[in-house]
Design an enzyme around this catalytic site. Structure first.
Site, PDB file in Angstrom:
ATOM      1  N   HIS A 174      58.492  89.174  70.258  1.00  0.00           N
ATOM      2  CA  HIS A 174      57.808  89.223  71.710  1.00  0.00           C
ATOM      3  C   HIS A 174      58.536  88.260  72.450  1.00  0.00           C
ATOM      4  CE1 HIS A 174      54.199  91.852  71.775  1.00  0.00           C
ATOM      5  NE2 HIS A 174      54.899  92.143  70.359  1.00  0.00           N
TER       6      HIS A 174
ATOM      7  N   PRO B 210      58.874  97.920  74.197  1.00  0.00           N
ATOM      8  CA  PRO B 210      58.630  99.790  74.038  1.00  0.00           C
ATOM      9  C   PRO B 210      57.401  99.996  73.824  1.00  0.00           C
ATOM     10  CG  PRO B 210      60.482  98.506  72.809  1.00  0.00           C
ATOM     11  CD  PRO B 210      59.716  97.467  73.382  1.00  0.00           C
TER      12      PRO B 210
ATOM     13  N   ASP C 123      57.829  93.157  51.943  1.00  0.00           N
ATOM     14  CA  ASP C 123      58.436  93.957  51.048  1.00  0.00           C
ATOM     15  C   ASP C 123      58.833  95.258  51.738  1.00  0.00           C
ATOM     16  OD1 ASP C 123      56.105  95.571  51.399  1.00  0.00           O
ATOM     17  OD2 ASP C 123      55.264  94.738  49.689  1.00  0.00           O
TER      18      ASP C 123
END
Length: 316
Positions: A68, A165, A244
């Site tokens: 951000h 977005p 992961d």
């Protein structure tokens, strides 16, 4: 990485991007503080470890905070500035998904750095945020990468500068935004993998439940039980505390939480990369580190237009 509170106008995003000079990288280098604050990385590493022990969501919150920050005015810690009139980046609807634990992780790391007499007031909040984001990834099981350092802190933070977005962006809109940061589609998909950690408020995806055919019906039923109110939340993938490639496996099964995540699989132009990351965690890790390094170069401030804040929340 997709944001959780995005504005609708891509045209506005292009205007903001044009103002922030994506690649001001001249002074960035690993080891920038070698003679200034030689124990910097160890200090930040230990501080982040303590923050993660105190709060399970601090790692994901810190990683999101870094995105951000960099994606708005550049990597200058402007997202951390608190203005007395409330006109600051955290006051924007697009930043309401940011959690206090991310800010606190950086503030605690800054305090730990400044306790060292050799380092006091010599390390920028922007660099500490970049290091804290890396440590949040590494200490959650993700890849290690060298962080380029030498950023100065910005002096301006306004609500109107926050253009990010939307959760309903399609691939073209996502690529349009990230290309303005100097990032490729592959970079964007790799950074989106940061959603392997953390959660999203139901208000950001509730409209998809039962209406979006790309969402797995069993997953939709599960979310219907979870989202009993707009204040409820759900994990972004099954391993929200670990870094992961489960995020990509989720997308393959129609279990992406946000529309802007699931579109990476439903659109055939990006599906191949999702499939590759789902089956090759090592490749995802490598591409993620490349993309994070590129993201860390966006809009970097120098001594000419920045400062080293004594308190990350306020300009000097």
């Amino acid at each position: 990485m997709a944001n959780l509170g995005w504005l609708a106008s891509l045209a506005a995003a292009v205007v903001v991007v044009a103002l922030r000079s994506p690649f001001a990288t001249a002074q960035l280098r690993p080891g920038y503080y070698a003679s200034i604050c030689p124990n910097l990385e160890t200090i930040v590493r230990n501080s982040v470890r303590q923050s993660m022990a105190q709060s399970q969501i601090s790692a994901g919150a810190t990683l999101r905070l870094f995105f951000h920050d960099c994606a708005v005015r550049g990597c200058d810690a402007s997202v951390m500035i608190v203005n007395s009139n409330g006109d600051d980046e955290w006051g924007s609807p697009d930043d309401q998904s940011l959690k206090p634990q991310g800010f606190q992780t950086v503030l605690d790391a800054k305090a730990a750095v400044d306790k060292d007499p050799q380092c006091r007031y010599k390390v920028s909040c922007a660099d500490i945020l970049a290091l804290a984001a890396r440590e949040s990834v590494v200490q959650s099981g993700g890849p290690y990468y060298q962080v380029e350092l030498g950023r100065y802190d910005g002096k301006v933070s306004t609500k109107s500068s926050v253009v990010l977005p939307h959760v309903d962006f399609n691939l073209d809109k996502l690529n349009g935004f990230f290309s303005g940061l100097g990032l490729s589609q592959t970079d964007m998909i790799a950074l989106s993998g940061g959603h392997t950690m953390g959660a999203a408020d139901c208000s950001f995806f509730q409209s998809r439940i039962g209406t979006d055919p790309t969402m797995d019906s069993g997953f939709a039923a599960q979310l219907r039980g979870t989202c009993t109110s707009s204040q409820s939340s759900a994990f972004l993938d099954p391993t929200p505390l670990g870094f992961d490639n489960s995020y990509y496996k989720n997308l393959q099964g129609g279990r992406g939480l946000l529309g802007s995540d699931q579109v990476l699989y439903t659109d055939p132009r990006s599906r191949g990369t999702v499939n590759y990351y789902a089956s090759n965690q090592g490749t995802f890790f490598y591409d993620f580190t490349v993309a994070m390094t590129k993201l860390g170069r966006v809009g970097v401030k120098t001594a000419a237009d920045g400062e080293i804040r004594r308190d990350c929340r306020y300009t000097n």
